[in-house]
Design an enzyme around this catalytic site. Structure first.
Site, PDB file in Angstrom:
ATOM      1  N   LYS A   1       0.855  -1.190   0.000  1.00 56.99           N
ATOM      2  CA  LYS A   1       0.000   0.000   0.000  1.00 56.99           C
ATOM      3  C   LYS A   1       0.890   1.239   0.000  1.00 56.99           C
ATOM      4  O   LYS A   1       1.858   1.311   0.767  1.00 56.99           O
ATOM      5  CB  LYS A   1      -0.846  -0.055   1.272  1.00 56.99           C
ATOM      6  CG  LYS A   1      -1.815   1.082   1.474  1.00 56.99           C
ATOM      7  CD  LYS A   1      -2.507   0.906   2.828  1.00 56.99           C
ATOM      8  CE  LYS A   1      -3.597   1.918   3.061  1.00 56.99           C
ATOM      9  NZ  LYS A   1      -4.243   1.725   4.389  1.00 56.99           N
TER      10      LYS A   1
ATOM     11  N   SER B   1      -9.080   1.616   3.628  1.00 56.40           N
ATOM     12  CA  SER B   1      -8.249   2.369   2.725  1.00 56.40           C
ATOM     13  C   SER B   1      -7.219   1.504   1.984  1.00 56.40           C
ATOM     14  O   SER B   1      -6.598   1.989   1.036  1.00 56.40           O
ATOM     15  CB  SER B   1      -7.529   3.473   3.492  1.00 56.40           C
ATOM     16  OG  SER B   1      -6.669   2.925   4.466  1.00 56.40           O
TER      17      SER B   1
ATOM     18  N   SER C   1      -9.181  -0.482   7.869  1.00 54.89           N
ATOM     19  CA  SER C   1      -8.625  -0.386   6.515  1.00 54.89           C
ATOM     20  C   SER C   1      -7.929  -1.637   5.993  1.00 54.89           C
ATOM     21  O   SER C   1      -7.671  -1.749   4.798  1.00 54.89           O
ATOM     22  CB  SER C   1      -7.648   0.781   6.441  1.00 54.89           C
ATOM     23  OG  SER C   1      -8.351   1.981   6.534  1.00 54.89           O
TER      24      SER C   1
END
Ligand SMILES: *[C@@H]1O[C@H](CO)[C@@H](O)[C@H](O)[C@H]1NC(C)=O
Ligand SMILES: *[C@@H]1O[C@H](CO)[C@@H](O)[C@H](O)[C@H]1NC(C)=O
Ligand SMILES: *[C@@H]1O[C@H](CO)[C@@H](O)[C@H](O)[C@H]1NC(C)=O
Ligand SMILES: *[C@@H]1O[C@H](CO)[C@@H](O)[C@H](O)[C@H]1NC(C)=O
Length: 513
Positions: free
Chosen positions: A125, A200, A224
Site C-alpha cells: 500500500k 483504505s 482499513s
C-alpha cells in the site's frame, strides 16, 4: 448531545434505503470482467509453499515474478489499483535470487530462517513507503512526492528476501472506506467493477482478490485492512498495536493514541501466509512474545459470538454475513470442539459512539485543509459538486470529526467499561461480522454506516483477522471477523486457517459468461 449524532445516523439509514435503487440503476451494464487466469499453476500456490519451492530450486524466482507481473498487467486496466510499479527492478532482483541460490553455501534451513520470503513477490500500500516510489497518497498537492527511505516494515520484507512489485492505491490522505482520489481515480472491485474494493487498503484488496498479488502490506486505523479483505474475498490480519513498526508510514499523527489505533499488517490470499507474514513483519522481541508459530489447540478455545450489534443507528447486517457468522461458530464448536460461551457484550452495542469518539478526538488527525490554508465550508460545498481539490470522502471524514468533537459527549467512562467487558483471556475469540455486508457500489459509503464492527478492534487495541467465507448469491465475497485479546494474535490466525478449511478460502473472481 449525542442525540444529534443519533438523528444523523438514523437519517443516513433512511437515505440509504431511498438511494439504493438509484445506485443499482446507475451501475447497470457498466460492469467489466477480468480476463481468466493464465499461469494458474504458479498463481495458485500459497506463499509459504512458494518460498519453499523457490528455495529448493523447484521453481525459479524469475518465472514467479514474470507470472505475477503478467497478471497485474492483465487486470490493472480494469481495476486501476496501482500507483507506481517497479517491475524492472523486481525482475532484476528475481534473477539475482536465482543466481544466489545457485552459489550460496547456506543450508535450506538457514535460508528459511534468514530469508523466509526469498523470491516471493509482495505488493505494498502506497502509505507504507517504498524507497523511490510515490508517497503521494491521493493528495493533489503531494503529486510527485516519493519516499526517501523504505518504511521499517518494507525494509524488513526486503531483508527477508521479498520482492516488492509496486505501491497500490489508497483514498485521499488514506482516510476513507472507499478507494478513490483525484490523483488516481476510482479503484474497482474485481468481483464486480461497479462496486468499491473498500478502503483504505483498497488497491491491495483488489490486487489480491484478482490473483494479481499473493501477499500484500496494508494499514488499518479504523478497518482499513479488514474491509478490503471482506470486499475482495481475501484474508487480512490487524495485529495487536505496537508489534509491527509504523515508522515510514504516511500520514502518522503525533498523538500517542495513534500508536494504538493505527497498525500495519498483512493481506494474503491463503490463511497460512498470515502466519508467515506476521513472523516477518513483527519486531523480533514482540514476535517471541506473540508466539506466532506456536500450535493452537482448538479444543482449548472459547468462542464468543456477536451476530449483530443492537443499536438503532446501525444498519442491519446482511443475511449472508449473519449466516456466515452462525456457520463459523457452529463449525468451530460442533465439529472442532471449541467451547461456545454465551455472553452479551452489552457495551459493544454503542461502539459507534464510544469507539468513534475515541478515534475522532485523536489530537492531530492529518488536516489537509490546514496545510493548504483551505476554508472548510468552501471546500465542503465545492466537494459536493465534485469541484474541490479535495475529495468528498475526505471532507465527509472532517464533517464526522467535527460532529464528534463538538456535539458528542465524554465517553471516557463508557470506554473504560467497554475495555472491562473484553475478558477473552489467553484462549477466547469473538466471531462477528467484519462489516454489515458485501461490497457496495462506488460512492455509496456516504449512506452506509459500515464501520462500527471494524472500529471495535482499533479502539480496544485488539488483534483481528478478516476471513473470507465464500460468495453470496450475487457472487460477491462475504466473510467474518475473528477478534482475540491483545498479544493473542495466534488464536485469530489458527481460527482463520480452520475456517479456510471449512469455507474453502479465496475464490477467483467470475469469468464473463
Ligand atoms: C454487479 O454488476 C451488475 C451490473 O452489470 C449489477 O446488475 C449487479 O447487481 C451487480 N452486483 C452487485 C452485487 O452489485
Ligand atoms: C500450501 O499449499 C500447499 C500446496 O498446495 C499445500 O499442500 C499446503 O497445505 C498449503 N499450506 C497450508 C499451510 O495451507
Ligand atoms: C444459528 O442459527 C440457528 C438457527 O437460526 C440458531 O438456532 C442458533 O442459535 C444460531 N447459532 C448462533 C451461534 O447464533
Ligand atoms: C471525560 O471524563 C473523564 C472522567 O470520566 C475525565 O477524566 C476527563 O477529563 C473528561 N474529558 C474531557 C475532555 O472532558
Amino acid at each position: 448531545m449525542e442525540i444529534l449524532l443519533t438523528i444523523l445516523l438514523v437519517l443516513t439509514r433512511i437515505l440509504d434505503f431511498i438511494t439504493e435503487p438509484f445506485f443499482k440503476c446507475a451501475a447497470k451494464n457498466k460492469r467489466l470482467y477480468l480476463p481468466p487466469l493464465k499461469n494458474e499453476d504458479i498463481l495458485k500456490i500459497n506463499a509459504t509453499e512458494l518460498a519453499k519451492k523457490i528455495r529448493h530450486k523447484k521453481i525459479s524466482a524469475l518465472e514467479v515474478c514474470k507470472a505475477y507481473i503478467q497478471r497485474i498487467k492483465d487486470v490493472n486496466p480494469i481495476l486501476n489499483a496501482i500507483v507506481e510499479d517497479r517491475f524492472r527492478e523486481a525482475l532484476r532482483e528475481a534473477k539475482q535470487v536465482d543466481a544466489y541460490l545457485q552459489k550460496t553455501s547456506l543450508t535450506l534451513e538457514e535460508i528459511e530462517k534468514f530469508k523466509p520470503l526469498l523470491g516471493v513477490p509482495v505488493t505494498v500500500k502506497e502509505s507504507c513507503g517504498v524507497k523511490g516510489l510515490s508517497l503521494c497518497c491521493g493528495l493533489l498537492s503531494r503529486k510527485g512526492f516519493t519516499a526517501q527511505t523504505d518504511g521499517e516494515v518494507v525494509a524488513k520484507i526486503k531483508s527477508c528476501g521479498g520482492i516488492i512489485l509496486l505501491v497500490s492505491t489508497t483514498p485521499e490522505l488514506v482516510i476513507s472506506w472507499e478507494t478513490w482520489s483525484h490523483v488516481n481515480g476510482y479503484t474497482n472491485n474485481p468481483y464486480n467493477t461497479t462496486c468499491t474494493p473498500g478502503g483504505s487498503s483498497g488497491g491491495e484488496g483488489a490486487l489480491l482478490g484478482s490473483a494479481a498479488s499473493l501477499v500484500g502490506i496494508g494499514s488499518d486505523i479504523a478497518g482499513s485492512l479488514r474491509l478490503p479483505a471482506l470486499f475482495n474475498g481475501v484474508f487480512s490480519h490487524k495485529p495487536t498495536p505496537k508489534v509491527v513498526a509504523l515508522k515510514g508510514h504516511w500520514p502518522l499523527g503525533e498523538d500517542p493514541k495513534y500508536q494504538q489505533f493505527l497498525v500495519i499488517g498483512p493481506l494474503t490470499r491463503y490463511a497460512c501466509d498470515l502466519r508467515l507474514m506476521m513472523n516477518v513483519m513483527c519486531n523480533d522481541k514482540k514476535c517471541a512474545e506473540l508466539k506466532i508459530s506456536e500450535r493452537v489447540d482448538l479444543k482449548q478455545i472459547n468462542i464468543f459470538c456477536i451476530e449483530e450489534l443492537h443499536d438503532i443507528t446501525q444498519p442491519k447486517v446482511s443475511d449472508s454475513i449473519k449466516k456466515a457468522v452462525n456457520e463459523s461458530v457452529k463449525y468451530l464448536t460442533e465439529i472442532k470442539g471449541c467451547k461456545l460461551i454465551k455472553y452479551n457484550f452489552m457495551s459493544f452495542n454503542k461502539a459507534m459512539y464510544i469507539c468513534g469518539s475515541e478515534l475522532y478526538t485523536l489530537k492531530d488527525i492529518p488536516d489537509a485543509l490546514k496545510w493548504e490554508n483551505a476554508n472548510f465550508w468552501t471546500e465542503l460545498v465545492l466537494s459536493i459538486f465534485w469541484k474541490s481539490r479535495f475529495t468528498l470522502n475526505l471532507m465527509y471524514a472532517y464533517v464526522i470529526q467535527k460532529i464528534y468533537q463538538c456535539f458528542v459527549g465524554n465517553y471516557t467512562a463508557k470506554y473504560e467499561e467497554m475495555k472491562q467487558e473484553e475478558k477473552l483471556g489467553d484462549n477466547g475469540v469473538i466471531i462477528l461480522p467484519t462489516s454489515i455486508g458485501p461490497a457496495h457500489k462506488h460512492n455509496q459509503m456516504f449512506f452506509k454506516n459500515i464501520y462500527a464492527y471494524l472500529i471495535l478492534a482499533n479502539a480496544l487495541g485488539l488483534p483481528a483477522s478478516a476471513v473470507p467465507c465464500g460468495l453470496d448469491t450475487n457472487g460477491m465475497p462475504i466473510g467474518v471477523q475473528v477478534i482475540a485479546a491483545p498479544y493473542q494474535d495466534r488464536l485469530c490466525l489458527a481460527v482463520a486457517e480452520e475456517l479456510e478449511r471449512h469455507f474453502g478460502g479465496w475464490v477467483p473472481p467470475p469469468k464473463k459468461k
